[in-house]
Design a protein around this motif. Structure first.
Motif, short mmCIF file in Angstrom:
data_model
loop_
_atom_site.label_atom_id
_atom_site.label_comp_id
_atom_site.label_asym_id
_atom_site.label_seq_id
_atom_site.Cartn_x
_atom_site.Cartn_y
_atom_site.Cartn_z
N MET A 216 0.84 -1.20 0.00
CA MET A 216 0.00 0.00 0.00
C MET A 216 0.88 1.25 0.00
O MET A 216 1.88 1.30 0.68
N SER A 217 0.54 2.24 -0.81
CA SER A 217 1.38 3.43 -0.86
C SER A 217 0.51 4.67 -0.86
O SER A 217 -0.71 4.60 -0.79
N GLY A 218 1.14 5.85 -0.95
CA GLY A 218 0.39 7.09 -1.00
C GLY A 218 0.09 7.63 0.38
O GLY A 218 0.52 7.09 1.39
N VAL A 219 -0.69 8.71 0.39
CA VAL A 219 -0.98 9.40 1.64
C VAL A 219 -2.15 8.73 2.36
O VAL A 219 -3.09 8.27 1.72
N ALA A 220 -2.07 8.69 3.70
CA ALA A 220 -3.14 8.08 4.47
C ALA A 220 -4.35 9.00 4.52
O ALA A 220 -4.23 10.22 4.64
N HIS A 221 -5.55 8.41 4.38
CA HIS A 221 -6.80 9.18 4.52
C HIS A 221 -7.67 8.65 5.64
O HIS A 221 -8.49 9.36 6.18
N LYS A 222 -7.50 7.35 5.93
CA LYS A 222 -8.33 6.73 6.98
C LYS A 222 -7.40 5.96 7.90
O LYS A 222 -6.94 4.87 7.54
N VAL A 223 -7.13 6.53 9.06
CA VAL A 223 -6.21 5.89 9.99
C VAL A 223 -7.00 5.34 11.17
O VAL A 223 -7.82 6.05 11.77
N VAL A 224 -6.76 4.07 11.50
CA VAL A 224 -7.33 3.48 12.71
C VAL A 224 -6.19 3.12 13.65
O VAL A 224 -5.24 2.43 13.25
N VAL A 225 -6.26 3.62 14.87
CA VAL A 225 -5.26 3.30 15.89
C VAL A 225 -5.90 2.31 16.85
O VAL A 225 -6.97 2.57 17.41
N VAL A 226 -5.25 1.16 17.03
CA VAL A 226 -5.79 0.10 17.89
C VAL A 226 -5.07 0.16 19.23
O VAL A 226 -3.90 -0.19 19.33
N GLY A 227 -5.76 0.64 20.27
CA GLY A 227 -5.16 0.72 21.60
C GLY A 227 -5.05 2.16 22.05
O GLY A 227 -4.40 2.98 21.40
N GLY A 228 -5.70 2.47 23.17
CA GLY A 228 -5.73 3.85 23.68
C GLY A 228 -4.87 4.04 24.90
O GLY A 228 -5.26 4.73 25.84
N GLY A 229 -3.67 3.43 24.92
CA GLY A 229 -2.68 3.76 25.95
C GLY A 229 -1.93 5.01 25.51
O GLY A 229 -2.31 5.69 24.54
#
Ligand SMILES: Cc1cc2nc3c(=O)[nH]c(=O)nc-3n(C[C@H](O)[C@H](O)[C@H](O)COP(=O)(O)OP(=O)(O)OC[C@H]3O[C@@H](n4cnc5c(N)ncnc54)[C@H](O)[C@@H]3O)c2cc1C
Length: 405
Positions: free
Chosen positions: A1-14
């Motif tokens: 996968m390349s290019g600029v991120a548009h949809k970021v999901v972060v797993v873990g809220g520490g």
């Protein structure tokens, strides 16, 4: 996968996950941003063995950010939701209830869980670990009916738990096979002094490992290696380290070796997935750091990578520990020193020990001396040569040393 991120999901809220989303927004990322955590409002972890366990601070006081912060940052916070699968190829993350979140980049910030030694009895109801709020609540609930406590492991968390429980009036035995725990981090002299402080506060320290735990009607019989007779206690706390949470990464086919392997930009072996914090291990040299500031800095680094920028300079390693009313800070790598210099009167707070290699400071450990710790961080980062006699003299202005003498 390349290019600029548009949809970021972060797993873990520490701290690693929250630092990632904060740094993304601060860096100008304006795409969609979702933070998922299996628990409630993201909270800080260090107080769990200190003020939270002692009952001096409540859950709302240890939140990493106030609830409204997520709205102001346009972060979609999904709490009490467990991510069960990463699907980088189809750009999705799956939750336990079947919900699928679109994600062209995923940041794994899953931290880890407390380790339990593989010994008989290690999973009984009177045996506790301390990693989560639930662990801390469970321990607090057990305390009113527990007077005799065995803490196994005198590293950072074990030492803090022993200190907190002794302060709450428990009779504490602190067992560790290492006679001077933390020697590598703070040097042998300070390690011995810190361990002595437990004894000065009435904690019974034992240089022995745990062999077995047997649960009886009168308590837990704890057999320590080399002791003829088991000790009977009401409650046991295991402080023997943590295990990185790598299940999602393994299932997604990422490279894992006792931690998700990452490069200097927090990239995993899959270009659509980054990983940060306690869940990771450096691919280059196999190191894993399990401290708050390293996890925070990982988040900033991951954000830079997602924004297509070079990784920011890493701060000099730093961590702290609070025990028996003292604030201990550790900077850099004392293990790299060829000699040490004490500043102030050793054992009479405030004081600090600096580790030098030649005329360069490579590490330091301070007790109630924040200025010494902050100065040490800058001396290490700037590789500023120092005169050992000046460093040792408490009348020397430390800021002058930063200017090179
Ligand atoms: C009791 C205690 C005291 C400490 N004291 C200090 C200290 O004094 N100084 C210091 O420098 N360091 C201290 N540390 C270490 C420091 O807190 C950790 O290094 C830091 O919290 C790591 O942050 P993290 O974000 O990587 O992981 P974590 O804080 O473990 O956060 C991971 C988060 O991911 C979530 N998660 C995991 N899997 C999933 C999933 N599948 N779906 C959704 N969510 C998931 C978890 O619920 C958790 O909230 C302490 C640690 C503990 C446990």
């Amino acid at each position: 996968m390349s290019g600029v991120a548009h949809k970021v999901v972060v797993v873990g809220g520490g701290i690693a996950g929250v630092s990632t989303v904060a740094a993304l927004r601060a860096g100008g990322y304006d795409g969609s941003l979702t933070l998922v955590d299996a628990g409630g409002l993201p909270h800080d972890r260090p107080p769990l063995s200190k003020d939270y366990l002692a009952g001096r601070r409540g859950l709302e006081q240890i939140a990493l950010q106030p609830p409204e912060w997520y709205d102001t940052q346009s972060v979609r916070l999904v709490t009490r939701a467990r991510v069960t699968a990463l699907r980088p190829a189809s750009g999705q993350v799956e939750l336990a209830d079947g919900t699928e979140l679109p994600a062209d980049r995923v940041v794994l910030a899953t931290g880890g869980s407390a380790a339990r030694p593989p010994i008989p009895g290690a999973r009984g109801s009177a045996v506790h670990v301390l990693r989560t709020v639930d662990d801390a609540d469970r321990l607090r609930e057990a305390l009113p009916s527990a007077r005799r406590v065995l803490v196994v492991g005198a590293g950072l968390i074990g030492a803090e738990v022993a200190s907190t429980l002794a302060g709450l009036g428990c009779d504490v035995v602190l067992a560790d096979p290492v006679a001077r725990p933390l020697s590598a981090a703070v040097g042998p002299d300070l390690a011995a002094w810190l361990h002595d402080q437990h004894r000065a506060r009435g904690i019974h320290t034992v240089a022995a490992g745990l062999a077995t735990l047997t649960h009886t009607s009168s308590g837990v019989e704890a057999a320590l290696v080399g002791e003829g007779r088991a000790r009977v206690v009401d409650l046991v706390v295991l402080g023997v380290g943590m295990v990185s949470d790598t299940g999602l990464a393994e299932a997604a086919g990422l490279d894992v070796d006792r931690g998700v392997l990452v490069d200097a930009g927090q990239r995993t072996s899959n270009p659509a997935v980054l990983a940060v914090g306690d869940a990771t291990r450096a691919r280059a040299d196999g190191t894993r750091v399990e401290h708050w500031d390293a996890a925070r800095s990982d988040g900033e680094c991951a954000a830079a990578t997602l924004l297509g920028r070079p990784a920011p300079a890493r701060p000099t390693p730093w961590f702290w520990s609070d025990r028996h009313g003292r604030h201990v800070e550790v900077v850099g790598r004392m293990a790299d020193a060829d000699h040490t210099v004490a500043r102030g009167c050793f054992g009479d707070e405030p004081f600090a020990v600096f580790g030098l290699r030649g005329n360069l400071v490579v590490g330091a450990a301070s007790v109630d001396d924040g200025l010494a710790a902050r100065t040490a961080r800058r001396l290490v980062a700037g590789a500023i040569p120092v005169d050992a006699a000046q460093l040792a003299d408490p009348s020397t202005n430390l800021r002058r040393l930063l200017r090179g003498g």
